[in-house]
Motif scaffolding. Structure first.
Motif, PDB file in Angstrom:
ATOM      1  N   GLU A  80      24.459   8.472 -11.887  1.00  0.00           N
ATOM      2  CA  GLU A  80      25.420   7.487 -12.398  1.00  0.00           C
ATOM      3  C   GLU A  80      25.493   6.336 -11.413  1.00  0.00           C
ATOM      4  N   HIS A  82      26.622   1.913 -10.989  1.00  0.00           N
ATOM      5  CA  HIS A  82      27.101   0.607 -11.443  1.00  0.00           C
ATOM      6  C   HIS A  82      26.429  -0.466 -10.595  1.00  0.00           C
ATOM      7  N   PHE A  98      31.628  -5.023 -14.022  1.00  0.00           N
ATOM      8  CA  PHE A  98      30.298  -4.577 -13.592  1.00  0.00           C
ATOM      9  C   PHE A  98      29.241  -5.343 -14.372  1.00  0.00           C
ATOM     10  N   HIS A 101      25.433  -0.722 -15.915  1.00  0.00           N
ATOM     11  CA  HIS A 101      25.905   0.641 -15.670  1.00  0.00           C
ATOM     12  C   HIS A 101      25.001   1.621 -16.408  1.00  0.00           C
TER      13      HIS A 101
END
Length: 255
Positions: A80, A82, A98, A101
């Motif tokens: 994961e 960003h 952001f 992502h």
């Protein structure tokens, strides 16, 4: 060398190659830096800080490398990340915007329509307040300048709001995700009572020491499940037990 170490080596090399001078740094957060990481049950979390927004072409290259080179070495719950802009993290704002992502929950969207995914994956995320707080306290630099030179402090009030956001549906999600919710509720209460910034693991350990024995039995089961070396759950608790625990914790949290 573990798969995670190889993944981080590839991540560092390939992201630097793709992003070039636009890259400020890559910063690890989550369970990997907080002592609760297990390749068999965890994900690997990181923030990529850049000077200017990424083009569609660069995002496409980033995703190709992530899926083709990194994903095969990723822990069980994937990666994961960003992509954030330097001006935003140096002067914290909420909700934090952001530029891009990706996580395991978006994998199917990307596989089904990569172009749509890349074009649409931009916005704000209240969870970033928690991620940046973790980085400020525990974060590791994969590449780039030291954390204190890049990230602004997150106000306590905003960090608390991000915690609330993460547990706002606890009474319903505890039935489908009991381990995650039980430990997250403990983590939230540890912060409210003692201003401790904890992982799910250390939050659960705090709960064992500070909550009643009935709650402790459920927490211990959640901790045991969380630290098992497999994804298949063996957690067992009745719906009534879970509902009682969630209600009790929500009350203690004054939510």
């Amino acid at each position: 060398m573990s798969d995670t170490q190889r993944c981080l080596q590839r991540l560092k090399y390939n992201y630097q190659k793709i992003l070039g001078d636009n890259l400020v740094g890559i910063y690890l957060h989550g369970s990997y830096v907080m002592g609760g990481y297990n390749e068999n049950v965890s994900d690997l979390d990181y923030l990529v800080i850049v000077k200017t927004p990424l083009s569609f072409l660069i995002k496409r290259q980033l995703m190709a490398i992530t899926i083709e080179k990194l994903w095969p070495l990723a822990p069980a719950k994937g990666l994961e990340f960003h992509v954030l802009l330097l001006p935003n993290v140096k002067h914290f704002r909420q909700p934090m915007p952001f530029d891009f992502h990706f996580s395991k929950m978006h994998f199917q969207h990307y596989q089904k329509d990569p172009t749509d995914y890349i074009k649409s994956m931009k916005g704000t995320d209240p969870d970033l307040a928690a991620h940046i707080t973790i980085i400020n306290h525990f974060g590791r630099v994969l590449v780039g300048r030291p954390v204190y030179q890049i990230f602004d402090k997150v106000p306590q009030k905003i960090y608390w709001q991000s915690i609330i956001f993460d547990i706002e549906n606890a009474k319903t999600t505890i039935i489908s995700q009991p381990v995650y919710v039980i430990l997250n509720l403990c983590r939230a209460l540890a912060y409210k009572k003692d201003r401790l910034i904890t992982s799910k693991l250390s939050g659960g350990q705090w709960g064992l020491k500070h909550l009643d024995s009935q709650s402790g039995s459920l927490i211990q089961q959640a901790l045991t499940e969380y630290t098992r070396h497999r994804l298949k759950s063996t957690f067992s608790a009745s719906t009534d037990e879970l509902n009682i625990f969630a209600t009790k914790m929500i009350t203690k949290l004054d939510l």
